[in-house]
Design an enzyme around this catalytic site. Structure first.
Site, PDB file in Angstrom:
ATOM      1  N   LYS A   1       0.850  -1.196   0.000  1.00  0.00           N
ATOM      2  CA  LYS A   1       0.000   0.000   0.000  1.00  0.00           C
ATOM      3  C   LYS A   1       0.883   1.242   0.000  1.00  0.00           C
ATOM      4  CE  LYS A   1       0.978   1.332   4.413  1.00  0.00           C
ATOM      5  NZ  LYS A   1       1.689   2.601   4.739  1.00  0.00           N
TER       6      LYS A   1
ATOM      7  N   ALA B   1       9.880  -0.078   4.673  1.00  0.00           N
ATOM      8  CA  ALA B   1       9.708   0.868   3.566  1.00  0.00           C
ATOM      9  C   ALA B   1       8.482   1.758   3.711  1.00  0.00           C
ATOM     10  CB  ALA B   1       9.624   0.104   2.239  1.00  0.00           C
TER      11      ALA B   1
ATOM     12  N   GLY C   1       4.308  -4.181   4.142  1.00  0.00           N
ATOM     13  CA  GLY C   1       4.501  -5.594   3.821  1.00  0.00           C
ATOM     14  C   GLY C   1       4.169  -6.536   4.959  1.00  0.00           C
TER      15      GLY C   1
ATOM     16  N   ASP D   1      -1.895  -0.567  10.372  1.00  0.00           N
ATOM     17  CA  ASP D   1      -2.005  -0.795   8.928  1.00  0.00           C
ATOM     18  C   ASP D   1      -2.696  -2.108   8.572  1.00  0.00           C
ATOM     19  OD1 ASP D   1      -0.820   1.584   8.214  1.00  0.00           O
ATOM     20  OD2 ASP D   1       1.174   0.729   7.904  1.00  0.00           O
TER      21      ASP D   1
END
Length: 275
Positions: free
Chosen positions: A14, A101, A105, A140
């Site tokens: 995302k 990042a 993930g 998330d």
């Protein structure tokens, strides 16, 4: 109970189109506003359910020990919440989404695990019904269970479906990182004080990532490098990945050829749905 063996699932990345950090809550978390959309950059998870009563997780990269692994934590939370006993499963994770990042993930893998467990043990359960459980695993995780581009509030668990016009995205990831704790305690963090309407279209003049100032203050040389490439690069989540959106794939391909070879880069597309 369904008989599933070696079933494969994709686990997507995302980006945050913006990320505004609001007030600190009594539970220690911060309220936020953000707009999530997905990328066609994805991991592959293969689940092989069995009668071993053991949970085995393997990957093509080095992964955290069980007690620190979000996939393992997702299994334990699922067991506790839905009183499912004696889970036996082998999980193989093929990682393509870079770690650390801001692309979600690990959270995506956890959400995919909840969905795979649901499909096997409780197929009558909807994705939306699992969102409160997903929120216990991280801010998330709910968006990946939800599976649609969305405006998010609360700590990320209050979701409103909101499509984003499909674009190409050039991702750049430097080999630098700032911890979440450092972001929140930095003097350079300027939190957003005003809620904006979820009915707004994408407006970069009022939608930004509050964490960018912290990153740029710590790494001014990289900040300058990005601005010289294109001033519209934005950070996703807490980084360290930055993205540039464009409907013009050729423009991004040309820019990608100019990027320093020491930086990881990807050219991907945005997605509004992943399920």
């Amino acid at each position: 109970m369904a008989n599933i063996k070696a079933k494969k699932y994709y686990s997507y990345a995302k980006i945050n189109l913006f990320l505004h950090i609001l007030n600190k809550r009594t539970d220690g978390y911060h309220n936020l506003q953000t707009w999530f959309t997905f990328l066609d950059l994805k991991d592959q998870l293969t689940f092989s359910f069995n009668n071993s009563r053991e949970i085995n997780i393997s990957s093509n990269i080095s992964i955290a020990a069980k007690q620190d692994n979000l996939v393992y934590k997702a299994i334990k939370k699922f067991q506790q919440s839905y009183r499912v006993q004696d889970i036996g499963v082998d999980i193989e994770i093929k990682k393509n989404i870079p770690m650390g990042a801001g692309l979600g993930g690990g959270s995506s893998n956890a959400a995919t695990t909840l969905i795979a467990l649901r499909d096997y043990y409780l197929p009558q359960l909807s994705n939306e019904e699992m969102i409160p459980l997903a929120a216990k695993l991280g801010a998330d995780v709910p968006i990946f269970v939800y599976g649609k581009s969305a405006w998010a509030e609360g700590i990320g668990e209050i979701l409103y479906h909101k499509d984003f016009s499909p674009q190409y995205a050039l991702l750049i990831k430097p080999d630098i990182h700032i911890s979440t704790k450092e972001f929140f305690t930095s003097e350079d963090l300027i939190k957003s004080s005003v809620l904006i309407s979820k009915d707004l279209g994408f407006d970069k003049s009022i939608m930004h990532n509050d964490f960018e100032n912290v990153f740029y203050a710590k790494y001014p040389e990289f900040s300058q490098y990005l601005k010289e490439l294109d001033s519209d690069f934005r950070m996703t989540g807490t980084g360290s990945c930055f993205y540039l959106l464009s409907a013009d794939k050729n423009k991004l391909e040309q820019l990608a050829r100019k990027i320093n070879k020491s930086l990881d880069k990807w050219l991907v597309k945005t997605l509004n749905y992943v399920y």
